[in-house]
Design a protein around this motif. Structure first.
Motif, PDB file in Angstrom:
ATOM      1  N   LEU A 179      -2.186  60.923  38.159  1.00 45.55           N
ATOM      2  CA  LEU A 179      -3.255  60.184  38.375  1.00 45.55           C
ATOM      3  C   LEU A 179      -2.917  59.488  40.002  1.00 45.55           C
ATOM      4  CD1 LEU A 179      -5.028  58.906  35.862  1.00 45.55           C
ATOM      5  CD2 LEU A 179      -5.820  60.859  37.674  1.00 45.55           C
ATOM      6  N   ALA A 180      -1.978  58.469  39.703  1.00 39.89           N
ATOM      7  CA  ALA A 180      -1.261  57.898  41.350  1.00 39.89           C
ATOM      8  C   ALA A 180      -0.719  58.478  42.122  1.00 39.89           C
ATOM      9  CB  ALA A 180      -0.647  57.061  40.499  1.00 39.89           C
ATOM     10  N   PHE A 215      -0.757  61.069  48.041  1.00 41.53           N
ATOM     11  CA  PHE A 215      -1.032  62.070  48.682  1.00 41.53           C
ATOM     12  C   PHE A 215      -2.191  62.541  49.243  1.00 41.53           C
ATOM     13  CE2 PHE A 215       3.213  63.200  45.945  1.00 41.53           C
ATOM     14  CZ  PHE A 215       3.594  63.272  46.988  1.00 41.53           C
ATOM     15  N   ASN A 216      -3.275  62.392  48.781  1.00 40.50           N
ATOM     16  CA  ASN A 216      -4.289  62.386  49.198  1.00 40.50           C
ATOM     17  C   ASN A 216      -4.538  61.251  50.506  1.00 40.50           C
ATOM     18  OD1 ASN A 216      -5.025  64.500  47.362  1.00 40.50           O
ATOM     19  ND2 ASN A 216      -6.886  63.791  46.620  1.00 40.50           N
ATOM     20  N   THR A 217      -4.434  59.962  50.076  1.00 36.76           N
ATOM     21  CA  THR A 217      -4.765  59.414  51.037  1.00 36.76           C
ATOM     22  C   THR A 217      -3.809  59.723  52.368  1.00 36.76           C
ATOM     23  OG1 THR A 217      -4.717  57.532  49.714  1.00 36.76           O
ATOM     24  CG2 THR A 217      -5.176  56.908  51.301  1.00 36.76           C
ATOM     25  N   ILE A 218      -2.642  59.705  52.393  1.00 37.15           N
ATOM     26  CA  ILE A 218      -1.516  59.877  53.154  1.00 37.15           C
ATOM     27  C   ILE A 218      -2.023  60.902  53.929  1.00 37.15           C
ATOM     28  CG2 ILE A 218       1.264  59.880  53.754  1.00 37.15           C
ATOM     29  CD1 ILE A 218       1.391  57.782  51.122  1.00 37.15           C
ATOM     30  N   LYS A 251     -11.470  63.529  49.756  1.00 34.32           N
ATOM     31  CA  LYS A 251     -12.019  61.847  49.534  1.00 34.32           C
ATOM     32  C   LYS A 251     -12.730  61.168  47.710  1.00 34.32           C
ATOM     33  CE  LYS A 251     -11.214  59.297  53.965  1.00 34.32           C
ATOM     34  NZ  LYS A 251     -11.696  60.483  55.089  1.00 34.32           N
ATOM     35  N   GLN A 252     -12.864  62.363  48.246  1.00 33.48           N
ATOM     36  CA  GLN A 252     -14.332  62.797  46.669  1.00 33.48           C
ATOM     37  C   GLN A 252     -12.739  62.603  45.458  1.00 33.48           C
ATOM     38  OE1 GLN A 252     -16.395  66.177  46.542  1.00 33.48           O
ATOM     39  NE2 GLN A 252     -18.273  64.938  44.729  1.00 33.48           N
ATOM     40  N   GLN A 253     -11.999  63.786  45.247  1.00 31.46           N
ATOM     41  CA  GLN A 253     -10.713  63.672  44.505  1.00 31.46           C
ATOM     42  C   GLN A 253     -10.121  61.975  44.496  1.00 31.46           C
ATOM     43  OE1 GLN A 253      -7.427  65.887  44.986  1.00 31.46           O
ATOM     44  NE2 GLN A 253      -7.707  66.056  43.123  1.00 31.46           N
ATOM     45  N   THR A 254     -10.184  61.702  45.814  1.00 31.33           N
ATOM     46  CA  THR A 254      -9.252  59.887  45.642  1.00 31.33           C
ATOM     47  C   THR A 254      -9.713  59.511  44.978  1.00 31.33           C
ATOM     48  OG1 THR A 254      -8.201  60.471  47.475  1.00 31.33           O
ATOM     49  CG2 THR A 254      -8.308  58.538  47.401  1.00 31.33           C
ATOM     50  N   LEU A 274     -11.053  55.789  40.419  1.00 32.91           N
ATOM     51  CA  LEU A 274     -12.477  55.311  39.290  1.00 32.91           C
ATOM     52  C   LEU A 274     -11.551  55.293  37.686  1.00 32.91           C
ATOM     53  CD1 LEU A 274     -15.682  56.717  40.475  1.00 32.91           C
ATOM     54  CD2 LEU A 274     -15.266  54.092  39.985  1.00 32.91           C
ATOM     55  N   ALA A 275     -11.383  56.777  37.594  1.00 38.34           N
ATOM     56  CA  ALA A 275     -10.551  56.931  36.070  1.00 38.34           C
ATOM     57  C   ALA A 275      -9.167  55.697  36.738  1.00 38.34           C
ATOM     58  CB  ALA A 275     -10.021  58.198  36.579  1.00 38.34           C
ATOM     59  N   MET A 276      -8.724  55.366  37.182  1.00 43.44           N
ATOM     60  CA  MET A 276      -7.266  54.708  37.104  1.00 43.44           C
ATOM     61  C   MET A 276      -8.067  53.274  36.221  1.00 43.44           C
ATOM     62  SD  MET A 276      -4.631  55.391  40.120  1.00 43.44           S
ATOM     63  CE  MET A 276      -3.637  54.291  39.825  1.00 43.44           C
TER      64      MET A 276
END
Lengths: 310, 370, 380
Positions: C337-338, C343-346, C351-354, C359-361
């Motif tokens: 998850l983390a 990776f998505n952010t960098i 964005k939706q997955q992020t 939320l899951a975290m």
């Protein structure tokens, strides 16, 4: 001679943990090793067991050098360690059986001895219980039982009564006497004076790694028995009183603090009546009076200038 | 053998230990075996965005799938699929691609790839070959769809073939087995903390002191403990090998017995490691820290995770001499069908390490009482 | 509040003083691991060109097709993919394969041309090195491109073309190359993220031992006996450990940025938020483990296995490839998850997955602290 040490030395860095200790213990004795925490008692025991390297001197047990014959010698020793050393995941009987086996017992004899050791320590009905469920005193008793299974010639008990209730303590003390009656030789360490006085025939008093006195209880008390200590509680203190008391023949020293007068004097049976006469003569009143006989505690106090338990 | 017997008794009586030994560890290892061995680009991954979706594009996809793993993608996923290395290359088939091809217009496909790599160029070669054939057939069929497909089928069933031997993508070969054995070895090393923790606990609860004051010697005590833990590890190794061979269908080489013996030597090493760990660490937590600090890098460098040959030379050089590297060498030889004596040197060195760690764990005699 | 701060200060001081763990496990360990992994697996992070594959070529056919095969494999276009060594015999090829000098032997059997002319199955055989699937599959793919020609001519002839012509449709794919830089991490950058997350996971130990030391052990009894409320105590312990992990993460990020040249992206606040959530999550899991299991040694054993398994599953040590049907399994790993969020952010992932992952975290964080609190109540 069952146990004999000659000029035993142990160093930890610069400090001498054990300083030229000479001991000689006869078969059938209950030998007390008395001293405050950190005096070197446990270190000596570890050396007797061959678990700590000896830096100087020699140890003979059962006439054999411990160094080089550890396994042979240890066969006839039972150790009751200062810390509880029992498996919490084995039942009481299994604990005793395990240690019995380590000393070479097996079969029917082992079974019989385990039952005997548990009975001796009053744990027969707890044989199949795990020590987790035991009270502190019961654990201490199991700790002892495990040392007795193989009928050792020499039993070493390292502060076996630390931190337990009076009932278990009495049980332990009486079992020591019983073991002695059966002919076992026992080395008993403690910093409880009363225990040693009650149990031991001979005592070594240790401080800072050295033996500062060694002998039978009476011999040790002789060291200080030339003195009596008389403690008097007073009402109506009078300042000439101290001088008056000091004039009595045989009084060596006299000390007044608040309303308590402590008198050190040469042993003399008529002394007490003389003291009372003198005090009342100055107009003061005696509220209470006690004459203290020498104890090992006072021996220690006299020899080291310290209390045993501080 | 009293210490051995009671050590086992106490280990197996504890529910938590049972859980760890019989459930948690096998699950973890089975899981690593079953799911992921090291993905050393075993296969090219091609993302396919098929916006046309006709029998022709299906046939194209099937041809690509013969040489690569094909993942169907939505157009919006192209970037992230490439970024996350899920695919090496994305092929986009636009709408009406089939119609245009049959019509003889020779339309192009679109693709996305990472600029700096050419990993998919072989696949592209193949697609270009296929399209070349399709275009010629389309030209011959002159717009007749039925004729086009007939020609295409004849083409796909042509008599020119390639036969590849000693290898097929579905067959898990020895190298995969070696990677998985590496993971098994890694978890065995991690388990050494288990024996270390138990030894440390005995030291903490002073039973160790008491045992030491009995006629039992330190070496005897340690040997019997090692035997206990070894027995458990061997059981685990055996169970794992059996599961791996018959459940996951790995190729374990011609002699399962020889492989088991090699793993057994490593098991002995692991227990010995645990004993050394217990001697160095003062508390269970410290043992855990030291283990995780050392075991993971050592496992990586010795090639338990991936073939050592993959790493730069200087890392290979370091890894070459670490204990698990010798296991991989020995296991590799046995997997290739060499007799045990062929791996004699490796096993001897591994046993040497075992002895060194054993001595390391038992030499501090003077400390027993403290 | 003031008492919470006292606990917080006290624990941070303890953590800092525990240099072996803090320095070793939190900083030196990940920095060394990132280095080893980044160096060791550099070739795998796909920005290198594949070198041509070494193959042996053995022709036992004297027919007309043999010449065509040879022409094909020795053509300059194919030269980019295959380095061909002519062989005299199969035993020579076997020897080279065994030595690993070639990855595959291309073998044209004696009856190849004859069979092809007769319209029978004509096979070129490839004998592959058993340890080199990938290279062998590359050779196979290249050789399939050759069979396409023969099969095409055959098909065209069957369709009645008298002089069939075939050529591959070179240039029929319009490629849009994307630069790797900024799109995907190189080896160092990949491991900087996964190891950062893994170290966070080792923070579960901090969570567990922090809780045990201050609530269960003799010291904990004394702390509990003081006028501090349980809530205040837990908050202090948790915040202090979260702060420790988070600070460790910051140091690793800074170190990898300045010394390994790792790019942490342009959205620093979000990256920091993920690092913080990760710290909060791991401490939560550790605290929960301690409260549920109640035995330090066991917790230590369980967490050690958990961290390794979770890192492994997330592809933290090396990327693992899962069949698509069980791809979701990776989401069971908190590391995954983390990592994905990072990776998505960098690298500008979806964005939706992020958002879903964050939320899951948050959900896991709530559940873990909730469970810890519930278990804590029961124990009291």
């Amino acid at each position: 001679m069952l146990v004999e040490t000659k000029n035993l030395v142990k160093r930890y860095g610069d400090t001498l943990a054990v300083d030229n200790v000479n001991l000689a213990i006869d078969e059938g004795e209950v030998f007390g090793l008395l001293g405050p925490n950190g005096a070197g008692k446990t270190t000596i025991i570890n050396m007797l067991l061959g678990l700590t390297k000896v830096d100087g001197g020699e140890i003979h047990i059962f006439g054999k050098r411990v160094n080089g014959n550890r396994e042979d010698v240890s066969r006839q020793i039972g150790i009751v360690p200062q810390d509880l050393a029992i498996y919490n995941d084995l039942t009481a009987a299994e604990n005793a059986t395990f240690f019995g086996r380590l000393y070479g017992l097996k079969g029917a004899l082992l079974k019989e001895r385990v039952a005997e050791a548990l009975a001796f320590t009053g744990l027969s009905d707890k044989a199949t219980v795990f020590p987790k469920k035991f009270s502190g005193g019961m654990k201490r008793r199991l700790n002892i039982a495990c040392a007795l299974v193989h009928h050792p010639r020499l039993i070493i008990m390292d502060e076996p009564t630390v931190g337990i209730d009076p009932q278990s303590r009495n049980h332990i003390l009486s079992s020591v006497l019983e073991l002695h009656a059966k002919g076992s030789t026992i080395i008993y360490t403690s910093h409880y004076m009363e225990e040693v006085e009650e149990l031991c025939s001979r005592v070594a008093i240790m401080d800072q790694g050295r033996i500062i006195a060694l002998g039978s209880k009476d011999e040790l008390k002789e060291l200080v028995s030339s003195e009596d200590r008389i403690v008097v509680e007073l009402a109506g203190v009078n300042y000439t009183l101290v001088d008056e008391v000091k004039k009595i023949q045989g009084v060596k020293d006299c000390l007044l603090s608040d309303s308590t007068l402590t008198i050190l004097a040469v042993q003399n049976n008529s002394l007490i009546s003389q003291v009372v006469d003198r005090i009342t003569g100055t107009g003061a009143q005696v509220v209470s009076l006690s004459a203290q006989k020498p104890t090992l505690e006072s021996v220690f106090l006299t020899l080291t200038g310290k209390n045993l338990r501080d | 053998m009293t210490v051995f017997k009671y050590a086992l008794k106490r280990l197996l009586r504890n529910k938590f230990n049972l859980f760890t030994i019989f459930l948690l560890t096998p699950l973890f290892i089975g899981f690593t075996f079953g799911l992921g061995s090291f993905d050393r680009k075993g296969i090219i991954n091609v993302g396919l965005v098929d916006l046309d979706f006709t029998p022709f594009t299906e046939k194209l996809a099937r041809e690509i799938a013969a040489s690569a793993q094909v993942w169907e993608l939505a157009e919006g996923d192209i970037r992230s699929a490439l970024a996350q290395d899920r695919v090496d290359f994305v092929l986009v088939i636009d709408k009406d691609f089939t119609q245009e091809t049959i019509g003889g217009n020779a339309p192009n496909l679109r693709s996305f790839s990472i600029k700096e790599t050419d990993i998919a160029s072989r696949i592209i070669l193949k697609i270009e070959g296929f399209l070349g054939a399709a275009r010629s057939i389309a030209a011959t069929a002159a717009g007749d769809q039925a004729l086009f497909y007939q020609g295409l089928d004849a083409y796909l069933e042509g008599s020119f073939r390639i036969k590849t031997q000693a290898f097929s993508r579905t067959d898990k070969s020895v190298e995969n087995t070696l990677n998985s054995l590496g993971l098994l070895a890694f978890s065995m090393m991690m388990l050494s903390t288990f024996s270390a923790n138990n030894l440390i606990r005995e030291r903490e609860d002073r039973t160790f002191y008491r045992v030491m004051s009995s006629p039992c010697s330190l070496k005897g005590y340690m040997l019997q403990n090692i035997l206990g833990y070894l027995l458990i590890l061997l059981w685990q190794v055996l169970a794992m090998l059996v599961a791996v061979k018959w459940i996951f269908g790995f190729n374990l080489g011609p002699s399962l017995f020889n492989l088991f013996l090699v793993m057994a030597v490593f098991a002995a090493f692991c227990v010995s490691l645990g004993i050394a760990l217990a001697a160095i660490a003062r508390t269970a937590r410290q043992a855990g820290t030291i283990a995780s600090l050392t075991i993971t890098p050592v496992a990586m460098l010795s090639g338990l995770y991936w073939p050592r040959s993959l790493m730069p030379r200087f890392l290979q050089l370091i890894g070459r001499y670490l204990p698990p590297a010798w296991l991989i060498e020995a296991a590799g030889k046995v997997l290739q069908g060499k007799p045990l004596s062929g791996a004699g040197l490796e096993l001897t060195i591994l046993l040497g390490y075992t002895l060194v760690f054993f001595l390391l764990g038992t030499w501090r005699r003077g400390d027993v009482a403290n | 509040m003031k008492r919470t701060l006292t606990v917080l200060r006290h624990i941070i001081r303890q953590n800092v003083r525990d240099t072996a763990t803090t320095l070793g496990q939190m900083l030196i360990f990940p920095i060394v691991l990132i280095f080893i992994l980044g160096m060791a697996l550099k070739p795998l992070y796909g920005v290198d060109k594949l070198p041509p594959t070494q193959v042996g070529y053995l022709n036992e056919d004297s027919g007309f097709l043999a010449g065509q095969v040879e022409e094909f494999v020795t053509s300059p276009e194919i030269g980019a993919y295959l380095v061909v060594q002519k062989l005299e015999s199969t035993s020579q090829g076997d020897e080279l394969l065994r030595e690993g000098d070639i990855s595959a032997m291309i073998h044209i059997p004696p009856d190849y041309s004859a069979r092809a002319l007769a319209g029978e199955k004509a096979e070129i055989s490839i004998l592959g090195h058993p340890g080199r699937h990938f290279e062998v599959s590359l050779v196979e793919t290249v050789m399939e491109a050759f069979t396409y020609g023969g099969n095409a001519l055959q098909a065209l002839a069957a369709m009645g073309v008298s002089q069939p012509q075939y050529r591959p449709a070179l240039g029929s794919i319009d490629d849009e190359p994307l630069a790797a830089d900024g799109l995907k991490p190189n080896a160092m950058a990949y491991y900087a993220v996964t190891m950062l997350v893994m170290i966070g996971m080792y923070g579960t130990m901090y969570g567990a031992f922090g809780m045990s030391e201050n609530t269960r052990q003799p010291v904990g009894l004394r702390v509990k006996a003081s006028p501090i409320r349980t809530g205040e105590l837990y908050t202090g312990v948790v915040l202090a450990n979260v702060a420790t992990i988070f600070t460790g993460s910051l140091v690793i990020m800074a170190f990898t940025h300045f010394f390994y040249g790792v790019n942490w992206g342009s959205n620093l606040p979000l990256v920091l938020l993920i690092a913080f959530l990760n710290a909060l999550l791991t401490i939560g899991l550790g605290t929960m483990a301690m409260m549920l299991i109640q035995d330090e040694n066991r917790v230590s054993a369980v967490l050690n296995i958990f961290v390794v398994a979770s890192t492994f599953l997330a592809g933290g040590y090396f990327k693992i490839s899962l069949p698509r049907s069980i791809g979701w399994v990776q989401y069971l790993s908190p590391n995954y998850l983390a990592q994905t969020a990072f990776f998505n952010t960098i690298y500008q992932g979806p964005k939706q997955q992020t958002l879903l992952i964050l939320l899951a975290m948050a959900g896991i964080i709530l559940v873990s602290y909730g469970a810890a609190l519930a278990a804590g109540r029961r124990v009291r």
